[in-house]
Design an enzyme around this catalytic site. Structure first.
Site, mmCIF file in Angstrom:
data_model
loop_
_atom_site.group_PDB
_atom_site.id
_atom_site.type_symbol
_atom_site.label_atom_id
_atom_site.label_comp_id
_atom_site.label_asym_id
_atom_site.label_seq_id
_atom_site.Cartn_x
_atom_site.Cartn_y
_atom_site.Cartn_z
ATOM 1 N N LYS A 1 28.525 38.229 34.165
ATOM 2 C CA LYS A 1 26.878 39.543 34.889
ATOM 3 C C LYS A 1 27.215 40.876 35.791
ATOM 4 O O LYS A 1 26.199 41.196 34.814
ATOM 5 C CB LYS A 1 25.827 38.532 35.686
ATOM 6 C CG LYS A 1 25.905 36.980 34.855
ATOM 7 C CD LYS A 1 24.729 35.786 35.965
ATOM 8 C CE LYS A 1 25.752 36.010 36.906
ATOM 9 N NZ LYS A 1 26.586 34.350 37.064
ATOM 10 N N ARG B 1 18.479 31.489 42.062
ATOM 11 C CA ARG B 1 19.685 30.911 41.832
ATOM 12 C C ARG B 1 18.680 29.652 42.149
ATOM 13 O O ARG B 1 20.002 28.416 41.447
ATOM 14 C CB ARG B 1 20.855 30.786 42.994
ATOM 15 C CG ARG B 1 21.533 31.521 42.398
ATOM 16 C CD ARG B 1 22.897 31.981 43.182
ATOM 17 N NE ARG B 1 24.027 31.836 42.571
ATOM 18 C CZ ARG B 1 24.867 33.157 42.626
ATOM 19 N NH1 ARG B 1 24.020 34.195 42.906
ATOM 20 N NH2 ARG B 1 25.821 33.235 42.292
ATOM 21 N N ARG C 1 40.195 37.173 38.242
ATOM 22 C CA ARG C 1 39.014 39.159 38.858
ATOM 23 C C ARG C 1 39.735 39.201 39.995
ATOM 24 O O ARG C 1 39.807 38.773 41.350
ATOM 25 C CB ARG C 1 37.484 38.307 39.534
ATOM 26 C CG ARG C 1 36.909 38.954 39.858
ATOM 27 C CD ARG C 1 35.351 38.815 39.669
ATOM 28 N NE ARG C 1 35.187 37.336 40.908
ATOM 29 C CZ ARG C 1 33.875 36.922 40.014
ATOM 30 N NH1 ARG C 1 32.932 37.822 39.647
ATOM 31 N NH2 ARG C 1 33.641 35.789 41.234
ATOM 32 N N ARG D 1 38.841 38.368 45.869
ATOM 33 C CA ARG D 1 37.211 37.154 46.503
ATOM 34 C C ARG D 1 37.877 36.217 46.737
ATOM 35 O O ARG D 1 38.548 34.896 46.320
ATOM 36 C CB ARG D 1 35.814 36.347 45.567
ATOM 37 C CG ARG D 1 35.536 38.266 45.856
ATOM 38 C CD ARG D 1 34.225 38.427 44.924
ATOM 39 N NE ARG D 1 33.274 36.944 44.752
ATOM 40 C CZ ARG D 1 32.687 36.783 44.186
ATOM 41 N NH1 ARG D 1 31.933 38.177 43.283
ATOM 42 N NH2 ARG D 1 31.788 35.700 43.932
ATOM 43 N N ARG E 1 31.673 25.461 43.142
ATOM 44 C CA ARG E 1 30.850 26.775 41.988
ATOM 45 C C ARG E 1 29.929 26.277 41.721
ATOM 46 O O ARG E 1 28.762 26.298 41.333
ATOM 47 C CB ARG E 1 31.385 28.113 42.070
ATOM 48 C CG ARG E 1 31.204 28.922 43.571
ATOM 49 C CD ARG E 1 32.103 30.161 43.625
ATOM 50 N NE ARG E 1 31.382 31.301 43.180
ATOM 51 C CZ ARG E 1 32.194 32.425 42.537
ATOM 52 N NH1 ARG E 1 33.551 32.320 42.355
ATOM 53 N NH2 ARG E 1 31.416 33.417 42.215
HETATM 54 N N1 ADP Z 1 33.531 38.707 28.356
HETATM 55 C C1 ADP Z 1 34.751 38.875 29.556
HETATM 56 N N2 ADP Z 1 35.512 38.976 28.463
HETATM 57 C C2 ADP Z 1 36.902 38.726 29.451
HETATM 58 N N3 ADP Z 1 36.873 39.183 30.911
HETATM 59 C C3 ADP Z 1 35.398 38.995 30.786
HETATM 60 C C4 ADP Z 1 34.088 39.259 30.395
HETATM 61 N N4 ADP Z 1 33.479 39.610 31.134
HETATM 62 C C5 ADP Z 1 33.653 39.689 32.339
HETATM 63 N N5 ADP Z 1 35.168 39.333 32.363
HETATM 64 C C6 ADP Z 1 35.666 39.729 33.770
HETATM 65 O O1 ADP Z 1 35.807 38.185 33.850
HETATM 66 C C7 ADP Z 1 35.692 38.023 35.373
HETATM 67 C C8 ADP Z 1 34.087 37.822 35.671
HETATM 68 O O2 ADP Z 1 32.702 38.748 35.580
HETATM 69 P P1 ADP Z 1 31.760 39.328 36.703
HETATM 70 O O3 ADP Z 1 31.444 40.215 35.774
HETATM 71 O O4 ADP Z 1 32.306 39.056 38.103
HETATM 72 O O5 ADP Z 1 31.370 37.935 36.009
HETATM 73 P P2 ADP Z 1 29.850 36.972 37.383
HETATM 74 O O6 ADP Z 1 29.288 38.794 37.516
HETATM 75 O O7 ADP Z 1 29.261 36.551 36.239
HETATM 76 O O8 ADP Z 1 29.940 36.798 38.489
HETATM 77 C C9 ADP Z 1 35.856 39.892 36.133
HETATM 78 O O9 ADP Z 1 37.545 39.635 36.832
HETATM 79 C C10 ADP Z 1 35.970 40.509 34.971
HETATM 80 O O10 ADP Z 1 36.778 41.234 34.694
#
Ligand code: ADP
Length: 211
Positions: free
Chosen positions: A13, A85, A124, A157, A168
């Site tokens: 997201k 949420r 991440r 994090r 979570r």
């Molecule tokens: N389509 C995707 N394919 C692979 N990795 C992704 C993809 N979208 C996001 N990520 C990675 O997955 C992790 C979670 O994404 P994030 O945008 O922080 O998720 P959220 O905001 O939903 O918790 C991050 O490390 C991001 O770089």
């Protein structure tokens, strides 16, 4: 235009919201980012929120609703990322928008399996300075674990540790997943296959937002 990005943690997201907000000139409101910043700065909000966040639990509705009231631009034009949420938060959002003469255009559900989520969250890394989000495997920085923009060392994090991630996911299933039906009933829910690559998800996202 006002959008909600709904989906489990790690669904992508934030990654997509940052880019889409920039392209469409919307304000990206991530309650998670705001809360983490408040915790870091030890503000009154941060002090109240920290204990819940460290356990992977939701911060109480009243705190979140007050926070949203504070950051919402009067004329709208936002992507809500990670909010609402709970059903109570969704109802509070409806009331707030109505009071301001605004409405919610679309709710995008980022659909992914648990295994994908665990994979993404464990890799991440975030920039403690600008908030940019990377993934060691799927979206790596150019230089080893350092932010492309700030040259600051990336961090993991606290709540991306595996046991917290499991909690979570459980919290998402129990408290947040009911929102899928809530928005489906209103006829504004759009499902997006978020298991694809970042670029592919983005192109699909742009399509569904435009139509
Ligand atoms: N389509 C995707 N394919 C692979 N990795 C992704 C993809 N979208 C996001 N990520 C990675 O997955 C992790 C979670 O994404 P994030 O945008 O922080 O998720 P959220 O905001 O939903 O918790 C991050 O490390 C991001 O770089």
């Amino acid at each position: 235009m006002n959008l909600v990005f709904l989906g489990p943690p790690g669904a992508g997201k934030g990654t997509q919201a940052k880019r889409l907000a920039q392209e469409l000139g919307l304000k990206h409101i991530s309650t998670g980012d705001i809360l983490r910043e408040a915790v870091k700065n030890e503000t009154p909000l941060g002090k109240k929120a920290k204990e819940y966040m460290d356990r992977g639990e939701l911060v109480p509705d009243e705190l979140i609703i007050a926070l949203i009231e504070e950051v919402m631009p009067p004329g709208g034009g936002v992507i809500f990322d990670g909010f609402p949420r709970t059903i109570a938060q969704a109802e509070a959002l409806d009331n707030m928008l109505k009071r301001k003469g605004l409405n919610l255009d679309k709710v995008i559900l980022f659909d992914v399996d648990d295994e994908v989520v665990v994979d993404r969250l464990s890799g991440r890394r975030v920039c403690p300075s600008c908030g940019a989000v990377y993934h060691l495997k799927f979206n790596p920085p150019k230089n080893d674990e350092v932010c492309d923009r700030c040259s600051v060392k990336l961090i993991q994090r606290e709540d991306d540790r595996e046991e917290v991630v499991r909690n979570r996911l459980e919290v998402y299933r129990k408290q947040t997943a009911p929102l899928i039906e809530y928005y489906e009933r209103k006829g504004i829910l759009i499902r997006l296959d978020a298991s694809k690559e970042i670029e592919e998800v983005y192109q699909e996202l742009k399509k569904v937002v435009a139509t």
